[in-house]
Design a protein around this motif. Structure first.
Motif, PDB file in Angstrom:
ATOM      1  N   VAL A 347      -5.043  12.215   2.740  1.00 48.47           N
ATOM      2  CA  VAL A 347      -3.620  10.776   2.775  1.00 48.47           C
ATOM      3  C   VAL A 347      -5.229  10.132   2.135  1.00 48.47           C
ATOM      4  CG1 VAL A 347      -3.599   8.324   3.786  1.00 48.47           C
ATOM      5  CG2 VAL A 347      -2.751  10.062   4.537  1.00 48.47           C
ATOM      6  N   ARG A 421       5.038   3.718   7.431  1.00 50.26           N
ATOM      7  CA  ARG A 421       4.777   5.037   7.755  1.00 50.26           C
ATOM      8  C   ARG A 421       4.952   5.634   6.978  1.00 50.26           C
ATOM      9  NH1 ARG A 421       1.179   6.983  10.441  1.00 50.26           N
ATOM     10  NH2 ARG A 421       1.663   9.407  10.760  1.00 50.26           N
ATOM     11  N   PRO A 422       6.217   6.005   5.585  1.00 50.58           N
ATOM     12  CA  PRO A 422       6.265   6.922   5.033  1.00 50.58           C
ATOM     13  C   PRO A 422       5.687   6.117   3.400  1.00 50.58           C
ATOM     14  CG  PRO A 422       8.372   6.285   5.632  1.00 50.58           C
ATOM     15  CD  PRO A 422       7.415   5.601   6.084  1.00 50.58           C
ATOM     16  N   MET A 423       4.949   5.233   3.636  1.00 55.29           N
ATOM     17  CA  MET A 423       4.218   4.341   2.231  1.00 55.29           C
ATOM     18  C   MET A 423       2.370   4.486   2.451  1.00 55.29           C
ATOM     19  SD  MET A 423       5.022   2.067   0.281  1.00 55.29           S
ATOM     20  CE  MET A 423       6.373   1.790  -0.506  1.00 55.29           C
ATOM     21  N   LEU A 424       2.107   4.812   4.113  1.00 58.31           N
ATOM     22  CA  LEU A 424       0.772   5.204   4.476  1.00 58.31           C
ATOM     23  C   LEU A 424       1.005   6.362   4.385  1.00 58.31           C
ATOM     24  CD1 LEU A 424      -1.409   3.417   6.597  1.00 58.31           C
ATOM     25  CD2 LEU A 424      -0.632   4.871   8.423  1.00 58.31           C
ATOM     26  N   LEU A 425       1.620   6.885   4.441  1.00 57.07           N
ATOM     27  CA  LEU A 425       1.500   8.527   3.710  1.00 57.07           C
ATOM     28  C   LEU A 425       1.084   8.989   2.848  1.00 57.07           C
ATOM     29  CD1 LEU A 425       3.567  10.201   7.107  1.00 57.07           C
ATOM     30  CD2 LEU A 425       1.093   9.702   7.200  1.00 57.07           C
ATOM     31  N   ALA A 426       2.048   8.007   2.184  1.00 59.93           N
ATOM     32  CA  ALA A 426       1.724   7.888   0.285  1.00 59.93           C
ATOM     33  C   ALA A 426       0.530   7.727  -0.288  1.00 59.93           C
ATOM     34  CB  ALA A 426       3.083   7.333  -0.370  1.00 59.93           C
ATOM     35  N   ARG A 428      -0.644   4.640   0.160  1.00 59.22           N
ATOM     36  CA  ARG A 428      -0.147   2.631  -0.113  1.00 59.22           C
ATOM     37  C   ARG A 428       0.144   2.346   0.436  1.00 59.22           C
ATOM     38  NH1 ARG A 428       4.338   3.059  -5.114  1.00 59.22           N
ATOM     39  NH2 ARG A 428       2.718   1.833  -5.073  1.00 59.22           N
ATOM     40  N   PHE A 429      -1.749   1.661   1.547  1.00 59.24           N
ATOM     41  CA  PHE A 429      -1.624   0.656   1.963  1.00 59.24           C
ATOM     42  C   PHE A 429      -1.978  -0.349   2.378  1.00 59.24           C
ATOM     43  CE2 PHE A 429      -5.359   4.209   2.632  1.00 59.24           C
ATOM     44  CZ  PHE A 429      -4.962   5.177   3.482  1.00 59.24           C
ATOM     45  N   ASP A 430      -0.935  -1.012   1.130  1.00 57.75           N
ATOM     46  CA  ASP A 430      -0.979  -2.422   0.991  1.00 57.75           C
ATOM     47  C   ASP A 430       0.550  -2.307   1.323  1.00 57.75           C
ATOM     48  OD1 ASP A 430      -3.871  -2.741   0.462  1.00 57.75           O
ATOM     49  OD2 ASP A 430      -3.150  -2.574  -1.949  1.00 57.75           O
ATOM     50  N   LEU A 435       5.465  -3.968   4.355  1.00 61.66           N
ATOM     51  CA  LEU A 435       6.788  -4.373   5.610  1.00 61.66           C
ATOM     52  C   LEU A 435       6.334  -3.888   6.983  1.00 61.66           C
ATOM     53  CD1 LEU A 435       7.477  -0.464   3.402  1.00 61.66           C
ATOM     54  CD2 LEU A 435       8.344  -2.754   3.757  1.00 61.66           C
ATOM     55  N   GLY A 569       5.681  13.392   4.866  1.00 60.29           N
ATOM     56  CA  GLY A 569       4.316  13.219   4.513  1.00 60.29           C
ATOM     57  C   GLY A 569       4.289  13.629   3.428  1.00 60.29           C
TER      58      GLY A 569
END
Lengths: 628, 122
Positions: A347, A421-426, A428-430, A435, A569
């Motif tokens: 990640v 979470r999908p964004m986090l796993l990609a 893309r924390f911001d 969201l 993931g």
């Protein structure tokens, strides 16, 4: 005891000295570089932890137990444990005893680096003295221990299956040089010490060999010096290539352990803590067999061990491929002996990417949703995206709640905002934070005291990241695996975050639900990655299943459960590539011929449902059916 | 005075005149863009759609018609939840397609920011 060489020097020590100085210099340079790369706050924390007595003792113990004795490896595989600890601990003892010999017998030579290593060449000690007999016995004993380890290592290289490993890592070219020089060191030492034993003394191993050599060789002293040279060269070669091989894990792990004990985590994909983790990877290849993707031969080179290797080589193309493919199930992290976090590392790599289009979600207006949730009921049920795609789970969950007489309300009756979470796993924390903030607004507006989730993906997100976004105190600050069965459930800003498996187990235990027990039905439970490895919830769903039927276990379960293959993931794995993973996971679940596969994740259910010949149900469905 | 109708520019795309350079570039970085048959399953399940009008079917169509602005607007409403991937009858890895579109919209080059310091916890 006599100092055999008056000057205390012989040119054969030079290869060893070169390697030694080089490797020490490299390590000092590496430590300084890593420390400079750490953020100032982390650096401070690290230094403070080094001088705090409690962490100091823990560091020493952890280094001793993990780097020398390999306790974790012993627990996993005794043969591998013996092999590694015999070499590591044996070598450590030989170095330690070598120093003690010099201190005891000729303390004025202790300033000479090479004296403890080549003691038997420089010093003629007699085993007739008590000191000599004890020391030489110990030296021979540990040499024998190491040699047994080396013998196992050679067998393992040829037949890894004997050691319970289906696949091992392919060593790189330099790794091979390091490997052969390491294998050569100890037999050469035995040879050198044996040939010298009638001059410098020895014990059961060296003296007996010396006797043998004297029988078969006309003049064994001719061979004495060449073997010492060879021993020194083997040491020199090993230490010179060490920084560029997998053997770098030896010094790196000694740095990783105190850093982890200081509470540091990966903040940059390539620098600081992440760098230490990469160098700590011993390339043992345990992660290859553990990886659910390894069922396809094409994916073997995508295991964590190869990610670490490519990061060391700065091969951006491969780093990107490997980190995108991974399902982030976290199994490699669980099985890793040194604690390299393969999933977090990936990640972190994803987070370095720049995008042309960055979602800001300004258009996501949650005001109407806030109005809808404001009202009676203290349990707020968030179905989440995946549950919306499998409406039977939502229906069953609501039905169970009705039957238990729980007053609840729905957070997303007409579709909600993704948990992030999908964004986090990609990476893309911001975007994930944006969201997440919106969901938090809705939750706060509801005035609930319990947030109920049927999707482990959302559950992990809310439980682990809620506090951070709001700056509140997170009950799950200790991170993954914190909430083993019976552990305190995190209460965040007065709102309890609970997965339906936990909640149902409580309702059943409290007698609010009285499911009909049918002992003839055999259920197997699949531990979803996010719920099991992610949040340490293993027991509660099993309790619920035990109350409705007979529970059987899969071949690999709990921490080592195999990902269903549907994970969000992975960014690049397509459907066709996931099928063998799902089938392998199903085969693992069906070893006991269950009547029904039960899971607690809508994504797992829908993935398994695609290929399974056995019915796949969510925990809520199984429970609801038994309540009729 | 409101007559109940108005004048707006035509939304018809003249296929001879539009600039399809983006589409051709995207064909290379995300070949799945050609696999789509426009069934709209992705749009029907989309989590982001109620808020932003996101619809992958329309995004692909807009790129094929040279309407870059519309496509870009829609893409910025994607939450990456992955439901579209699970329902696609053509088995397109839609999440990967969207990520590739977002990443390579301006250029084919892979760009990184290695200096970024952020606590990575998953």
């Amino acid at each position: 005891m006599i100092d055999r060489i008056a000057s205390g020097f012989h040119p054969f020590v030079l290869p060893f000295m070169f390697g030694m100085v080089f490797v020490l210099g490299y390590c000092v340079y590496g430590i300084i570089k890593i420390l400079c790369q750490l953020p100032a706050e982390d650096r401070r924390r690290f230094f403070i932890s080094l001088v705090t007595p409690k962490t100091f003792v823990k560091n020493i113990w952890d280094i001793f137990a993990n780097c020398l004795l390999h306790v974790k490896l012993w627990k996993r595989n005794k043969l591998l444990g013996y092999m590694h600890s015999s070499i590591a601990f044996g070598w450590f003892m030989i170095i330690l005893l070598g120093h003690l010999e010099v201190i005891f017998f000729i303390p004025d030579r202790i300033h000479l680096f090479y004296y403890p290593i080549f003691f038997n060449f420089f010093v003629a000690e007699n085993e007739a003295t008590v000191g000599g007999a004890v020391m030489f016995f110990l030296m021979d004993f540990f040499l024998l221990v190491i040699l047994s380890g080396i013998a196992l290592a050679i067998i393992k290289r040829v037949r890894s299956r004997l050691f319970g490993m289906r696949r091992t890592t392919r060593p790189s070219f330099l790794d091979t040089i390091g490997l052969y020089s390491l294998w050569a060191i100890f037999p050469l030492r035995l040879l050198a010490e044996s040939l010298t034993a009638d001059i410098s003394g020895g014990s059961f191993l060296t003296l007996s060999h010396n006797w043998l050599f004297r029988q078969i060789l006309i003049d064994h002293t001719d061979l004495m010096l060449p073997t010492w040279w060879a021993y020194s060269i083997a040491l020199g070669v090993f230490m010179t290539v060490l920084p560029f091989t997998r053997y770098m894990h030896i010094p790196a792990e000694m740095m990783l352990i105190p850093m982890r004990n200081a509470g540091l985590c990966i903040r940059n994909a390539r620098r600081g803590f992440a760098r230490v983790e990469v160098f700590s990877c011993p390339n043992c290849g345990v992660c290859i067999d553990a990886c659910p993707m390894s069922v396809r031969k094409a994916n073997i080179k995508d295991a964590t061990v190869y990610l670490n290797r490519q990061i060391r080589r700065n091969n951006e193309k491969r780093i990107e491929e490997i980190s995108d493919k991974c399902l982030l199930c976290g199994k490699c992290t669980v099985v890793c002996q040194v604690g390299v976090e393969g999933n977090v590392m990936r990640v972190a790599q994803r987070a370095t990417r720049k995008y042309a289009i960055n979602q800001d979600f300004a258009c996501v207006d949650v005001a109407p949703m806030k109005e809808k949730v404001a009202g009676e009921g203290n349990v707020l049920y968030f179905a989440g995206c995946m549950t919306h795609l499998t409406p039977s789970i939502k229906k069953a969950t609501l039905s169970v709640l009705d039957k238990a007489g729980v007053r609840y309300k729905l957070m997303d009756p007409d579709g909600g905002v993704c948990c992030g979470r999908p964004m986090l796993l990609a990476g893309r924390f911001d975007q994930a934070t944006e969201l997440f903030k919106r969901n938090v607004e809705i939750i706060k507006a509801s005035g609930c005291d319990t947030l109920l989730l049927s999707c482990p993906i959302c559950y992990k997100m809310f439980r682990d990241h809620y506090g951070k976004v709001l700056g509140g105190v997170s009950g799950a600050a200790s991170g993954s695996g914190a909430g083993a069965s019976g552990a305190a459930v995190p209460v965040l800003d007065g709102i309890r975050i609970v997965h339906h498996s936990e909640y149902f187990a409580e309702l059943v235990a409290a007698g609010r639900l009285r499911p009909q027990m049918t002992p003839d039905t055999r259920y197997v439970f699949h531990d979803p990655c996010e719920l099991g490895r992610g949040e340490g919830i293993y027991e509660q769903p099993r309790e619920v299943i035990r109350s409705v039927g007979t529970l059987v276990e899969a071949a690999k379960n709990l921490q080592e459960s195999i990902c269903c293959g549907g994970s969000l993931g992975s960014l690049s794995l397509g459907f066709d590539k996931r099928e063998p993973i799902t089938r392998n996971s199903l085969a693992n679940l069906c070893v006991e011929n269950p009547d029904t596969i039960v899971t607690a994740c809508p994504l797992c259910q829908s993935t398994f449902g695609r290929y399974s010949s056995v019915p796949v149900k969510d925990l809520s469905q199984v429970l609801d059916e038994s309540l009729a | 005075m409101d007559f109940g109708f108005g004048f707006s520019p035509s939304s018809a795309a003249d296929l001879d005149k539009i600039d399809l350079s983006l589409y051709h570039r995207m064909e290379k970085v995300a070949p799945d863009i050609r696999t789509c048959m426009g069934c709209g399953s992705c749009s029907a399940t989309c989590t982001g759609a109620p808020f932003s009008g996101m619809s992958l079917r329309k995004v692909i169509l807009a790129i094929q018609r040279g309407k870059e602005r519309e496509a870009r607007e829609m893409l910025s409403g994607c939450m990456l939840c992955g439901k579209c991937t699970m329902v696609c009858p053509r088995g397109i890895n839609t999440r990967n397609l969207i990520i590739s579109l977002c990443r390579y919209w301006d250029s084919d080059k892979r760009e990184y920011d290695f200096s970024r310091e952020v606590e990575v916890k998953i």
